[in-house]
Design an enzyme around this catalytic site. Structure first.
Site, PDB file in Angstrom:
ATOM      1  N   GLU A 122       7.921  -0.157 -47.801  1.00  0.00           N
ATOM      2  CA  GLU A 122       7.668  -1.326 -46.952  1.00  0.00           C
ATOM      3  C   GLU A 122       6.200  -1.373 -46.572  1.00  0.00           C
ATOM      4  O   GLU A 122       5.452  -0.418 -46.833  1.00  0.00           O
ATOM      5  CB  GLU A 122       8.581  -1.276 -45.716  1.00  0.00           C
ATOM      6  CG  GLU A 122      10.040  -1.453 -46.105  1.00  0.00           C
ATOM      7  CD  GLU A 122      11.016  -1.369 -44.942  1.00  0.00           C
ATOM      8  OE1 GLU A 122      10.604  -1.530 -43.791  1.00  0.00           O
ATOM      9  OE2 GLU A 122      12.199  -1.123 -45.207  1.00  0.00           O
ATOM     10  N   HIS A 245       7.837 -10.600 -37.556  1.00  0.00           N
ATOM     11  CA  HIS A 245       8.137 -10.206 -38.937  1.00  0.00           C
ATOM     12  C   HIS A 245       7.620 -11.315 -39.840  1.00  0.00           C
ATOM     13  O   HIS A 245       7.879 -12.492 -39.597  1.00  0.00           O
ATOM     14  CB  HIS A 245       9.647 -10.016 -39.120  1.00  0.00           C
ATOM     15  CG  HIS A 245       9.999  -9.256 -40.365  1.00  0.00           C
ATOM     16  ND1 HIS A 245       9.799  -9.764 -41.627  1.00  0.00           N
ATOM     17  CD2 HIS A 245      10.532  -8.022 -40.541  1.00  0.00           C
ATOM     18  CE1 HIS A 245      10.202  -8.875 -42.522  1.00  0.00           C
ATOM     19  NE2 HIS A 245      10.635  -7.800 -41.892  1.00  0.00           N
ATOM     20  N   ARG A 291       2.460  -5.405 -40.770  1.00  0.00           N
ATOM     21  CA  ARG A 291       3.010  -6.702 -40.362  1.00  0.00           C
ATOM     22  C   ARG A 291       2.080  -7.577 -39.553  1.00  0.00           C
ATOM     23  O   ARG A 291       2.110  -8.799 -39.673  1.00  0.00           O
ATOM     24  CB  ARG A 291       4.276  -6.456 -39.533  1.00  0.00           C
ATOM     25  CG  ARG A 291       5.388  -6.067 -40.397  1.00  0.00           C
ATOM     26  CD  ARG A 291       6.653  -5.981 -39.631  1.00  0.00           C
ATOM     27  NE  ARG A 291       7.614  -5.409 -40.550  1.00  0.00           N
ATOM     28  CZ  ARG A 291       8.738  -4.848 -40.195  1.00  0.00           C
ATOM     29  NH1 ARG A 291       9.065  -4.785 -38.929  1.00  0.00           N
ATOM     30  NH2 ARG A 291       9.542  -4.347 -41.090  1.00  0.00           N
ATOM     31  N   HIS A 352      10.203 -10.357 -33.795  1.00  0.00           N
ATOM     32  CA  HIS A 352      11.089  -9.372 -34.419  1.00  0.00           C
ATOM     33  C   HIS A 352      11.268  -8.115 -33.580  1.00  0.00           C
ATOM     34  O   HIS A 352      12.369  -7.589 -33.453  1.00  0.00           O
ATOM     35  CB  HIS A 352      10.497  -9.008 -35.778  1.00  0.00           C
ATOM     36  CG  HIS A 352      11.283  -8.033 -36.578  1.00  0.00           C
ATOM     37  ND1 HIS A 352      12.547  -8.306 -37.039  1.00  0.00           N
ATOM     38  CD2 HIS A 352      10.988  -6.784 -37.027  1.00  0.00           C
ATOM     39  CE1 HIS A 352      13.004  -7.267 -37.728  1.00  0.00           C
ATOM     40  NE2 HIS A 352      12.081  -6.326 -37.717  1.00  0.00           N
ATOM     41  N   ARG A 387       4.105  -1.711 -34.731  1.00  0.00           N
ATOM     42  CA  ARG A 387       5.021  -0.711 -35.291  1.00  0.00           C
ATOM     43  C   ARG A 387       4.969  -0.689 -36.819  1.00  0.00           C
ATOM     44  O   ARG A 387       4.967  -1.739 -37.470  1.00  0.00           O
ATOM     45  CB  ARG A 387       6.448  -1.045 -34.853  1.00  0.00           C
ATOM     46  CG  ARG A 387       7.506  -0.167 -35.472  1.00  0.00           C
ATOM     47  CD  ARG A 387       8.867  -0.557 -34.971  1.00  0.00           C
ATOM     48  NE  ARG A 387       9.242  -1.871 -35.433  1.00  0.00           N
ATOM     49  CZ  ARG A 387      10.106  -2.108 -36.413  1.00  0.00           C
ATOM     50  NH1 ARG A 387      10.693  -1.119 -37.056  1.00  0.00           N
ATOM     51  NH2 ARG A 387      10.404  -3.351 -36.757  1.00  0.00           N
TER      52      ARG A 387
HETATM   53  P1  FAD Z   1      20.034  -2.423 -30.054  1.00  0.00           P
HETATM   54  O1  FAD Z   1      20.497  -1.997 -31.365  1.00  0.00           O
HETATM   55  O2  FAD Z   1      19.504  -3.794 -29.932  1.00  0.00           O
HETATM   56  O3  FAD Z   1      21.233  -2.248 -29.034  1.00  0.00           O
HETATM   57  C1  FAD Z   1      21.139  -2.743 -27.720  1.00  0.00           C
HETATM   58  C2  FAD Z   1      22.518  -2.723 -27.105  1.00  0.00           C
HETATM   59  O4  FAD Z   1      22.449  -2.969 -25.709  1.00  0.00           O
HETATM   60  C3  FAD Z   1      23.456  -3.774 -27.664  1.00  0.00           C
HETATM   61  O5  FAD Z   1      24.717  -3.187 -27.818  1.00  0.00           O
HETATM   62  C4  FAD Z   1      23.507  -4.831 -26.561  1.00  0.00           C
HETATM   63  O6  FAD Z   1      24.650  -5.609 -26.537  1.00  0.00           O
HETATM   64  C5  FAD Z   1      23.417  -3.947 -25.342  1.00  0.00           C
HETATM   65  N1  FAD Z   1      22.922  -4.608 -24.132  1.00  0.00           N
HETATM   66  C6  FAD Z   1      21.753  -5.252 -23.965  1.00  0.00           C
HETATM   67  N2  FAD Z   1      21.661  -5.689 -22.693  1.00  0.00           N
HETATM   68  C7  FAD Z   1      22.785  -5.301 -22.052  1.00  0.00           C
HETATM   69  C8  FAD Z   1      23.283  -5.461 -20.737  1.00  0.00           C
HETATM   70  N3  FAD Z   1      22.606  -6.120 -19.795  1.00  0.00           N
HETATM   71  N4  FAD Z   1      24.472  -4.932 -20.425  1.00  0.00           N
HETATM   72  C9  FAD Z   1      25.205  -4.272 -21.376  1.00  0.00           C
HETATM   73  N5  FAD Z   1      24.788  -4.097 -22.639  1.00  0.00           N
HETATM   74  C10 FAD Z   1      23.600  -4.607 -22.958  1.00  0.00           C
HETATM   75  N6  FAD Z   1      14.212  -1.150 -37.626  1.00  0.00           N
HETATM   76  C11 FAD Z   1      14.091  -0.189 -38.567  1.00  0.00           C
HETATM   77  O7  FAD Z   1      13.647   0.931 -38.263  1.00  0.00           O
HETATM   78  N7  FAD Z   1      14.497  -0.455 -39.839  1.00  0.00           N
HETATM   79  C12 FAD Z   1      14.998  -1.649 -40.232  1.00  0.00           C
HETATM   80  O8  FAD Z   1      15.369  -1.829 -41.375  1.00  0.00           O
HETATM   81  C13 FAD Z   1      15.100  -2.676 -39.259  1.00  0.00           C
HETATM   82  N8  FAD Z   1      15.559  -3.903 -39.593  1.00  0.00           N
HETATM   83  C14 FAD Z   1      15.730  -4.828 -38.613  1.00  0.00           C
HETATM   84  C15 FAD Z   1      16.284  -6.062 -38.935  1.00  0.00           C
HETATM   85  C16 FAD Z   1      16.534  -7.006 -37.950  1.00  0.00           C
HETATM   86  C17 FAD Z   1      17.124  -8.330 -38.301  1.00  0.00           C
HETATM   87  C18 FAD Z   1      16.215  -6.706 -36.602  1.00  0.00           C
HETATM   88  C19 FAD Z   1      16.481  -7.696 -35.508  1.00  0.00           C
HETATM   89  C20 FAD Z   1      15.640  -5.482 -36.273  1.00  0.00           C
HETATM   90  C21 FAD Z   1      15.399  -4.548 -37.267  1.00  0.00           C
HETATM   91  N9  FAD Z   1      14.841  -3.313 -36.964  1.00  0.00           N
HETATM   92  C22 FAD Z   1      14.711  -2.359 -37.939  1.00  0.00           C
HETATM   93  C23 FAD Z   1      14.610  -2.916 -35.580  1.00  0.00           C
HETATM   94  C24 FAD Z   1      15.787  -2.041 -35.144  1.00  0.00           C
HETATM   95  O9  FAD Z   1      16.969  -2.571 -35.671  1.00  0.00           O
HETATM   96  C25 FAD Z   1      15.881  -1.945 -33.644  1.00  0.00           C
HETATM   97  O10 FAD Z   1      14.647  -1.600 -33.104  1.00  0.00           O
HETATM   98  C26 FAD Z   1      16.895  -0.901 -33.236  1.00  0.00           C
HETATM   99  O11 FAD Z   1      18.103  -1.121 -33.890  1.00  0.00           O
HETATM  100  C27 FAD Z   1      17.080  -0.926 -31.741  1.00  0.00           C
HETATM  101  O12 FAD Z   1      18.137  -0.083 -31.420  1.00  0.00           O
HETATM  102  P2  FAD Z   1      18.566   0.063 -29.908  1.00  0.00           P
HETATM  103  O13 FAD Z   1      19.756   0.933 -29.893  1.00  0.00           O
HETATM  104  O14 FAD Z   1      17.394   0.437 -29.093  1.00  0.00           O
HETATM  105  O15 FAD Z   1      18.944  -1.434 -29.454  1.00  0.00           O
HETATM  106  C1  SIN Z   2      12.994  -5.146 -42.763  1.00  0.00           C
HETATM  107  O1  SIN Z   2      13.959  -4.800 -43.436  1.00  0.00           O
HETATM  108  O2  SIN Z   2      12.071  -5.838 -43.180  1.00  0.00           O
HETATM  109  C2  SIN Z   2      12.944  -4.729 -41.334  1.00  0.00           C
HETATM  110  C3  SIN Z   2      12.404  -3.380 -41.212  1.00  0.00           C
HETATM  111  C4  SIN Z   2      11.937  -3.117 -39.819  1.00  0.00           C
HETATM  112  O3  SIN Z   2      11.937  -3.976 -38.968  1.00  0.00           O
HETATM  113  O4  SIN Z   2      11.537  -1.977 -39.572  1.00  0.00           O
END
Ligand code: FAD
Ligand code: SIN
Length: 539
Positions: A122, A245, A291, A352, A387
């Site tokens: 990437e 993104h 990015r 993103h 990032r």
């Molecule tokens: P999240 O996975 O967002 O989980 C947050 C949780 O908190 C959810 O369950 C939500 O419902 C809950 N929540 C929020 N507020 C409340 C509340 N007030 N009360 C109760 N529950 C609540 N990163 C990578 O490293 N590689 C990738 O390939 C990648 N691809 C991505 C693709 C997309 C489309 C997106 C949007 C992001 C991507 N990212 C990627 C970023 C990565 O997915 C996130 O940074 C990571 O998953 C965040 O994890 P988290 O557990 O911190 O939060």
């Molecule tokens: C992607 O698959 O392009 C997302 C990867 C990331 O957000 O780290």
């Protein structure tokens, strides 16, 4: 204010959020404590669930930790904490091995007589180092983690629970240093607010992408954790660094669908409507530049030419390769009438990732005793001003592990959970006024997109700030006068996060990483975090 009956609960360790950070932490914390895990929709719904590209981690003999560290520091534009970067990168292989043990099925390839992970590439990475499960890495992670969490007798998962605010000893005017005593939560099923006391509250609530009109983030990403911590008296750092993104699908029926950076890693090229590769004008890495650089190049191109989108051309790889390597993306695109094997994919940049958040150590420790912050909601210094792709799933895993390891020591210093006062709420639920919530929500997202996007100026930021002041006031009145709903709670958090982003951007007098301000085109000599102390915004 009328006092409604409120069911009271108590928890030893209360985790908010069921993405990779919350679930990984809960699983490991359950070895030493009982865990109550709350989440606001169904448990799989999270940013994690939509991750496509994968997890950046050094697993190949052609790669090294030093290279991964160097790429992360380079992408972070001088603002990463090097000691944090080193620890995350070095912890990575052990955390990824644990995922495999848990049953996560990463895509493999044959190498001579043995199988090995198929590594993606990437933007900003100098080596292939991204482990992935096809192009649905996030779904696979959620599947495996949720199944393990659900089979643990030490973890109780409750869905449809929206965390509202922390209860702290300072808020209750108790003597002694401030600490967390519990949390108020809206129970979606009963529409009651529960008062839950806890010895330790862990915010793993993810991002605030919904502050922007166009985002890759799902509906849950309303910045709740940052807003909750800020209202509890915690300073918030580096919120100006919102990552856009470069390649979100441009299609009216699928406005948040990501076209993974991994396509560019496999040879996809960003081009204009005439098929010209314009991105090399600004960076020789072209479509695989970090990015911030690529999203800016696309934004400038669209503004200069008036084009509504640019294109990602991966036709050179052919149908067979695309169907095998990117099955979900290929089939979604075909369902929308775009065949990536035969036509370039229309794409635009979209909000993103939130690089800033609640300042936290790698074990989740925040400045408020009894509060941990894990995953995207936290700001550890790993990402700096931008990032590196696929470093966030890795960061969440490393943080969750370190937080769980240090949990027994932390809990030993915290007294038993006391009961906390019941929730008091307004008497009325004025249905006529609900239109104000929808309207304000839309207005925030539009103004953030128009004035606080990829290219910023002081004038635009000040315009956003003055609009947001009025909106915050309106939302605050609503909050205090009417019965809370999840929409109102999310709007309140979104408005506060938007204000924190604008305030942070106004305070940064330079263009660094994701914060490009035409009034300050240069870099300051010394890279510094932007820290917004509590009290600057009242909501
Ligand atoms: P999240 O996975 O967002 O989980 C947050 C949780 O908190 C959810 O369950 C939500 O419902 C809950 N929540 C929020 N507020 C409340 C509340 N007030 N009360 C109760 N529950 C609540 N990163 C990578 O490293 N590689 C990738 O390939 C990648 N691809 C991505 C693709 C997309 C489309 C997106 C949007 C992001 C991507 N990212 C990627 C970023 C990565 O997915 C996130 O940074 C990571 O998953 C965040 O994890 P988290 O557990 O911190 O939060
Ligand atoms: C992607 O698959 O392009 C997302 C990867 C990331 O957000 O780290």
């Amino acid at each position: 204010m009328a006092e409604r009956p409120s069911q009271e609960l108590s928890a030893e360790v209360l985790v908010v959020g069921s993405g990779i950070a919350g679930l990984s932490f809960a699983l490991k914390a359950a070895r030493s404590a009982r865990v109550l895990l709350l989440t606001k929709k169904n448990a799989a719904e999270s940013n994690t669930n939509y991750a496509q590209g994968g997890i950046a981690c050094v697993t190949s003999a052609e790669d090294s930790s030093e290279l991964h560290i160097r790429d992360t520091l380079e992408a972070g534009a001088g603002l990463c904490r090097e000691e944090v970067v080193r620890k995350v990168v070095q912890d990575g292989p052990a955390r990824v091995a644990e995922l495999v043990e848990l049953g996560v099925r990463f895509t493999e390839r044959q190498n001579g007589g043995s199988r090995e992970p198929d590594l993606g590439k990437e933007g900003g990475h100098t080596k292939r180092r991204v482990l992935h499960a096809g192009d649905i890495t996030g779904k696979e992670l959620e599947r495996a983690l949720l199944s393990a969490v659900r089979s643990s007798p030490m973890i109780e998962v409750r869905e449809d629970m929206v965390a509202i605010d922390l209860v702290t000893s300072k808020k209750l005017k108790l003597p002694g240093p401030n600490r967390v005593l519990g949390i108020y939560v809206l129970d979606g099923a009963s529409q009651r607010v529960l008062a839950i006391s806890a010895r330790m509250v862990v915010l793993a609530t993810g991002a605030c992408g919904k502050c922007y009109l166009y985002t890759t983030n799902p509906a849950i990403a309303t910045g709740d954790g940052v807003a909750i911590a800020y209202r509890a008296g915690v300073a918030i750092a580096n919120m100006e660094f919102i990552q856009f993104h470069p390649t979100c699908l441009f299609h009216p029926s699928a406005p948040t669908f990501l076209i993974s950076e991994a396509l560019r890693g496999e040879g996809g090229v960003v081009v204009d409507a005439q098929g010209k590769e314009f991105t090399r004008k600004t960076d020789s890495r072209g479509s695989l530049a970090p990015r911030d650089i690529l999203a800016r190049a696309i934004d400038e191109e669209m503004k200069e030419t008036g084009a509504p989108c640019v294109f990602l051309d991966i036709r050179s790889k052919g149908a067979e390769f695309l169907e095998k390597r990117f099955p979900a993306i290929t089939s979604t695109l075909r369902g929308l009438g775009i065949d990536p094997a035969h036509q370039p994919i229309p794409v635009v940049p979209a909000a993103h990732y939130q690089c800033g958040g609640i300042p936290a150590l790698l074990d989740g420790t925040t400045r408020l005793p009894g509060l941990l912050a894990l995953g995207e909601v936290a700001c550890t210094g790993l990402h700096g001003a931008n990032r590196l792709a696929s470093n966030s799933l890795l960061e969440a895993l490393v943080m969750a592990h370190r937080a769980a390891e240090s949990l027994p020591g932390k809990l030993a210093k915290i007294p038993r959970a006391d009961s906390i006062p019941r929730w008091k709420e307004g008497k009325f639920h004025d249905a006529d006024e609900m239109v104000v919530i929808t309207h304000n929500w839309k207005e925030i997202r539009q103004l953030m997109w128009d004035y606080v996007g990829i290219a910023r100026t002081n004038k635009r930021l000040l315009r956003a700030q003055s609009r947001l002041r009025l909106l915050l006031k309106e939302v605050q009145e609503f909050y205090w006068n009417f019965r809370v709903t999840s929409d109102l709670l999310e709007l309140r958090n979104l408005a506060l996060c938007a204000a924190l982003i604008v305030e942070s951007a106004l305070r940064r007098h330079e263009s660094r990483g994701l914060n490009a301000n035409a009034d300050y085109p240069k870099l300051q000599k010394r890279a510094k975090d932007t820290v917004i102390e509590p009290g600057a915004h009242k909501i």
